[in-house]
Design a protein around this motif. Sequence first.
Motif, PDB file in Angstrom:
ATOM      1  N   ARG A  17       4.614  -0.236  -7.650  1.00  0.00           N
ATOM      2  CA  ARG A  17       3.646  -1.198  -7.100  1.00  0.00           C
ATOM      3  C   ARG A  17       2.743  -0.553  -6.040  1.00  0.00           C
ATOM      4  O   ARG A  17       2.526  -1.107  -4.967  1.00  0.00           O
ATOM      5  CB  ARG A  17       4.367  -2.425  -6.571  1.00  0.00           C
ATOM      6  N   LEU A  18       2.238   0.624  -6.389  1.00  0.00           N
ATOM      7  CA  LEU A  18       1.372   1.372  -5.485  1.00  0.00           C
ATOM      8  C   LEU A  18      -0.081   0.945  -5.646  1.00  0.00           C
ATOM      9  O   LEU A  18      -0.516   0.544  -6.733  1.00  0.00           O
ATOM     10  CB  LEU A  18       1.469   2.871  -5.779  1.00  0.00           C
ATOM     11  N   TYR A  19      -0.837   1.063  -4.567  1.00  0.00           N
ATOM     12  CA  TYR A  19      -2.288   0.995  -4.647  1.00  0.00           C
ATOM     13  C   TYR A  19      -2.726   2.391  -5.079  1.00  0.00           C
ATOM     14  O   TYR A  19      -2.579   3.350  -4.330  1.00  0.00           O
ATOM     15  CB  TYR A  19      -2.903   0.653  -3.285  1.00  0.00           C
ATOM     16  N   TYR A  20      -3.176   2.495  -6.307  1.00  0.00           N
ATOM     17  CA  TYR A  20      -3.638   3.804  -6.759  1.00  0.00           C
ATOM     18  C   TYR A  20      -4.771   3.598  -7.749  1.00  0.00           C
ATOM     19  O   TYR A  20      -4.794   2.650  -8.507  1.00  0.00           O
ATOM     20  CB  TYR A  20      -2.503   4.618  -7.381  1.00  0.00           C
ATOM     21  N   GLU A  77     -10.867   3.646 -12.138  1.00  0.00           N
ATOM     22  CA  GLU A  77     -10.348   2.580 -11.273  1.00  0.00           C
ATOM     23  C   GLU A  77     -10.940   2.665  -9.867  1.00  0.00           C
ATOM     24  O   GLU A  77     -11.484   3.701  -9.466  1.00  0.00           O
ATOM     25  CB  GLU A  77      -8.818   2.691 -11.217  1.00  0.00           C
ATOM     26  N   ILE A  78     -10.781   1.591  -9.108  1.00  0.00           N
ATOM     27  CA  ILE A  78     -11.208   1.547  -7.707  1.00  0.00           C
ATOM     28  C   ILE A  78     -10.529   2.666  -6.917  1.00  0.00           C
ATOM     29  O   ILE A  78      -9.381   3.012  -7.172  1.00  0.00           O
ATOM     30  CB  ILE A  78     -10.896   0.167  -7.081  1.00  0.00           C
ATOM     31  N   ASP A  79     -11.246   3.218  -5.985  1.00  0.00           N
ATOM     32  CA  ASP A  79     -10.698   4.218  -5.058  1.00  0.00           C
ATOM     33  C   ASP A  79     -10.158   3.459  -3.853  1.00  0.00           C
ATOM     34  O   ASP A  79     -10.905   2.845  -3.102  1.00  0.00           O
ATOM     35  CB  ASP A  79     -11.804   5.194  -4.646  1.00  0.00           C
ATOM     36  N   PHE A  80      -8.842   3.506  -3.670  1.00  0.00           N
ATOM     37  CA  PHE A  80      -8.204   2.778  -2.575  1.00  0.00           C
ATOM     38  C   PHE A  80      -8.225   3.528  -1.250  1.00  0.00           C
ATOM     39  O   PHE A  80      -7.651   3.061  -0.262  1.00  0.00           O
ATOM     40  CB  PHE A  80      -6.765   2.398  -2.949  1.00  0.00           C
ATOM     41  N   GLY A  81      -8.879   4.674  -1.192  1.00  0.00           N
ATOM     42  CA  GLY A  81      -9.071   5.378   0.066  1.00  0.00           C
ATOM     43  C   GLY A  81      -7.769   5.637   0.806  1.00  0.00           C
ATOM     44  O   GLY A  81      -6.828   6.197   0.248  1.00  0.00           O
ATOM     45  N   GLN A  98      -4.233  -4.671   7.244  1.00  0.00           N
ATOM     46  CA  GLN A  98      -4.219  -6.087   7.621  1.00  0.00           C
ATOM     47  C   GLN A  98      -5.640  -6.654   7.635  1.00  0.00           C
ATOM     48  O   GLN A  98      -5.870  -7.765   7.143  1.00  0.00           O
ATOM     49  CB  GLN A  98      -3.546  -6.272   8.976  1.00  0.00           C
ATOM     50  N   ARG A  99      -6.609  -5.894   8.157  1.00  0.00           N
ATOM     51  CA  ARG A  99      -8.010  -6.345   8.152  1.00  0.00           C
ATOM     52  C   ARG A  99      -8.524  -6.501   6.720  1.00  0.00           C
ATOM     53  O   ARG A  99      -9.213  -7.473   6.391  1.00  0.00           O
ATOM     54  CB  ARG A  99      -8.897  -5.373   8.936  1.00  0.00           C
ATOM     55  N   TRP A 100      -8.201  -5.524   5.875  1.00  0.00           N
ATOM     56  CA  TRP A 100      -8.630  -5.557   4.478  1.00  0.00           C
ATOM     57  C   TRP A 100      -8.053  -6.799   3.789  1.00  0.00           C
ATOM     58  O   TRP A 100      -8.771  -7.520   3.086  1.00  0.00           O
ATOM     59  CB  TRP A 100      -8.198  -4.274   3.776  1.00  0.00           C
ATOM     60  N   CYS A 101      -6.770  -7.062   4.002  1.00  0.00           N
ATOM     61  CA  CYS A 101      -6.131  -8.239   3.405  1.00  0.00           C
ATOM     62  C   CYS A 101      -6.700  -9.533   3.970  1.00  0.00           C
ATOM     63  O   CYS A 101      -6.920 -10.500   3.227  1.00  0.00           O
ATOM     64  CB  CYS A 101      -4.624  -8.205   3.628  1.00  0.00           C
ATOM     65  N   ASP A 102      -6.941  -9.569   5.270  1.00  0.00           N
ATOM     66  CA  ASP A 102      -7.469 -10.783   5.901  1.00  0.00           C
ATOM     67  C   ASP A 102      -8.852 -11.128   5.362  1.00  0.00           C
ATOM     68  O   ASP A 102      -9.182 -12.305   5.213  1.00  0.00           O
ATOM     69  CB  ASP A 102      -7.535 -10.632   7.427  1.00  0.00           C
ATOM     70  N   GLY A 113     -12.480   4.431   0.967  1.00  0.00           N
ATOM     71  CA  GLY A 113     -12.578   4.179  -0.466  1.00  0.00           C
ATOM     72  C   GLY A 113     -13.734   3.261  -0.794  1.00  0.00           C
ATOM     73  O   GLY A 113     -14.817   3.399  -0.241  1.00  0.00           O
ATOM     74  N   GLU A 114     -13.509   2.313  -1.665  1.00  0.00           N
ATOM     75  CA  GLU A 114     -14.561   1.398  -2.075  1.00  0.00           C
ATOM     76  C   GLU A 114     -14.007  -0.020  -2.201  1.00  0.00           C
ATOM     77  O   GLU A 114     -12.799  -0.234  -2.124  1.00  0.00           O
ATOM     78  CB  GLU A 114     -15.206   1.861  -3.382  1.00  0.00           C
ATOM     79  N   SER A 115     -14.899  -0.966  -2.386  1.00  0.00           N
ATOM     80  CA  SER A 115     -14.507  -2.363  -2.560  1.00  0.00           C
ATOM     81  C   SER A 115     -14.355  -2.671  -4.048  1.00  0.00           C
ATOM     82  O   SER A 115     -14.820  -1.910  -4.913  1.00  0.00           O
ATOM     83  CB  SER A 115     -15.566  -3.287  -1.954  1.00  0.00           C
ATOM     84  N   GLY A 116     -13.762  -3.822  -4.330  1.00  0.00           N
ATOM     85  CA  GLY A 116     -13.687  -4.283  -5.708  1.00  0.00           C
ATOM     86  C   GLY A 116     -15.062  -4.464  -6.310  1.00  0.00           C
ATOM     87  O   GLY A 116     -15.308  -4.099  -7.464  1.00  0.00           O
ATOM     88  N   SER A 117     -15.999  -5.010  -5.522  1.00  0.00           N
ATOM     89  CA  SER A 117     -17.375  -5.203  -6.006  1.00  0.00           C
ATOM     90  C   SER A 117     -18.054  -3.879  -6.321  1.00  0.00           C
ATOM     91  O   SER A 117     -18.759  -3.768  -7.334  1.00  0.00           O
ATOM     92  CB  SER A 117     -18.219  -5.947  -4.971  1.00  0.00           C
TER      93      SER A 117
END
Length: 184
Positions: A17-20, A77-81, A98-102, A113-117
Amino acid sequence: MTLTLIRHGLTEGNLKRLYYGSTDLPLTETGIAALRTDPPAAPEAQDYYTSGMRRTEQTFAILFGNRPHEIVRDLREIDFGHFEMRNYEELKDDPEFQRWCDECSEDAVCPGGESGSQATDRAARALRHIVARGRDAVCVIHGGIICGLLARWFGGTRFDYPCEPGRGYVIEWDGEKPVSYRAI
């Protein structure tokens, strides 16, 4: 025309369950076996594409053999930086995470990295050239990209379009407009 989008098979990143996204992980043995025993019901196409990442190339080879295909790097895929190759447990106390999730939006940029958009924009631009050819196509790419594109084309959020490893969607097009989809 039809555009089939298939997510690559299972990787260690999925299991943990990694962000990759930008890390070039291979398929697991379990992922390889699953693709061989239960491949997606993908229609035949005139043109085939991958993002060029190892997991998409392996998936393509299992599903389509030695068929010629084009690598389109903007379908990656998205670059999760800074979050790349880390899971929620490792990140939950990180203030940047936490800021990214909020913010909880497609426009929230992963630090470094980059955003989903941004990732969806990049992939949509690449697909415009594929769709403009007017030929049935199959793209073996990534779950986040598939979900983001479907949300953009058909409404809702990326979470409304689940896409398990080795699965995907067939999208029907009328000219340059997507008009319907079905899961495979």
